[in-house]
Scaffold this motif. Structure first.
Motif, PDB file in Angstrom:
ATOM      1  N   VAL A 193       4.927   9.401  -1.543  1.00 11.77           N
ATOM      2  CA  VAL A 193       4.988   9.955  -0.194  1.00 11.77           C
ATOM      3  C   VAL A 193       5.475   8.880   0.776  1.00 11.77           C
ATOM      4  N   ALA A 194       4.793   7.732   0.751  1.00 15.81           N
ATOM      5  CA  ALA A 194       5.154   6.644   1.651  1.00 15.81           C
ATOM      6  C   ALA A 194       4.570   5.353   1.123  1.00 15.81           C
ATOM      7  N   ARG A 195       5.225   4.269   1.477  1.00 10.91           N
ATOM      8  CA  ARG A 195       4.789   2.958   1.013  1.00 10.91           C
ATOM      9  C   ARG A 195       5.045   1.948   2.112  1.00 10.91           C
TER      10      ARG A 195
ATOM     11  N   THR B  30       4.058   9.241   8.867  1.00  8.17           N
ATOM     12  CA  THR B  30       4.153   7.819   9.222  1.00  8.17           C
ATOM     13  C   THR B  30       3.040   7.050   8.530  1.00  8.17           C
ATOM     14  N   ILE B  31       3.411   6.007   7.837  1.00  6.39           N
ATOM     15  CA  ILE B  31       2.427   5.138   7.196  1.00  6.39           C
ATOM     16  C   ILE B  31       2.253   3.886   8.050  1.00  6.39           C
TER      17      ILE B  31
ATOM     18  N   MET C 271       0.847  -1.192   0.000  1.00  8.12           N
ATOM     19  CA  MET C 271       0.000   0.000   0.000  1.00  8.12           C
ATOM     20  C   MET C 271       0.878   1.236   0.000  1.00  8.12           C
ATOM     21  N   GLY C 272       0.399   2.264  -0.658  1.00  7.69           N
ATOM     22  CA  GLY C 272       1.193   3.480  -0.697  1.00  7.69           C
ATOM     23  C   GLY C 272       0.345   4.725  -0.785  1.00  7.69           C
TER      24      GLY C 272
ATOM     25  N   GLY D  36       5.105  -5.204   6.223  1.00  6.88           N
ATOM     26  CA  GLY D  36       5.252  -4.060   7.113  1.00  6.88           C
ATOM     27  C   GLY D  36       6.475  -3.194   6.898  1.00  6.88           C
ATOM     28  N   SER D  37       7.289  -3.501   5.918  1.00  4.48           N
ATOM     29  CA  SER D  37       8.437  -2.646   5.615  1.00  4.48           C
ATOM     30  C   SER D  37       7.957  -1.334   5.007  1.00  4.48           C
ATOM     31  N   THR D  38       8.610  -0.251   5.392  1.00  4.22           N
ATOM     32  CA  THR D  38       8.168   1.064   4.933  1.00  4.22           C
ATOM     33  C   THR D  38       9.298   1.817   4.238  1.00  4.22           C
ATOM     34  N   ASN D  39       8.909   2.714   3.348  1.00  9.26           N
ATOM     35  CA  ASN D  39       9.850   3.685   2.805  1.00  9.26           C
ATOM     36  C   ASN D  39       9.107   4.992   2.537  1.00  9.26           C
ATOM     37  N   TYR D  40       9.855   6.083   2.587  1.00  7.10           N
ATOM     38  CA  TYR D  40       9.270   7.417   2.524  1.00  7.10           C
ATOM     39  C   TYR D  40       9.994   8.285   1.500  1.00  7.10           C
TER      40      TYR D  40
END
Length: 121
Positions: free
Chosen positions: A48-50, A68-69, A34-35, A55-59
């Motif tokens: 913006v964020a993914r 915060t996503i 999801m992003g 559960g790994s995130t990047n911004y």
């Protein structure tokens, strides 16, 4: 049919906060990344964020440390908490799902219709 419904946009003063939500239906949400993307007038759509299925995130660089996503697989919903908002965050924010629709195992991109975020100075 996959549907994404965004909510939570609006007008806020610089320094304020907003939380965007995106509820998904029709997809195997737990298998989907999801992003949030945004597009300001005259500019290209940008990440913006993914958050991945595990559960790994990047911004995007411009929002690191402020946004915060997160995701709730039980509710098929992804959130974007936006703090310390700046006028340059003003844009239409789009929810994105990359994953399979129910009944298929073929992943593809799906997009919401967008929600306006306006930050006044």
């Amino acid at each position: 049919q996959v549907q994404l419904v965004e909510s939570g946009g609006g007008l806020v003063q610089a320094g304020g906060s907003l939380r965007l939500s995106c509820a998904a239906s029709g997809s195997i949400f737990s298998l989907s990344a999801m992003g949030w993307y945004r597009q300001a007038p005259g500019k290209q759509r940008e990440l913006v964020a993914r958050i991945t299925s595990d559960g790994s995130t990047n911004y995007g660089d411009s929002v690191k440390g402020r946004f915060t996503i997160s995701r709730d697989n039980a509710k098929n919903t992804v959130y974007l908490q936006m703090n310390s908002l700046k006028p340059e965050d003003t844009a239409v924010y789009y929810c994105n799902l990359f994953g399979p629709a129910i009944g298929t195992m073929i992943s593809r991109d799906y997009w919401g219709q967008g929600t306006q975020v306006t930050v006044s100075s």
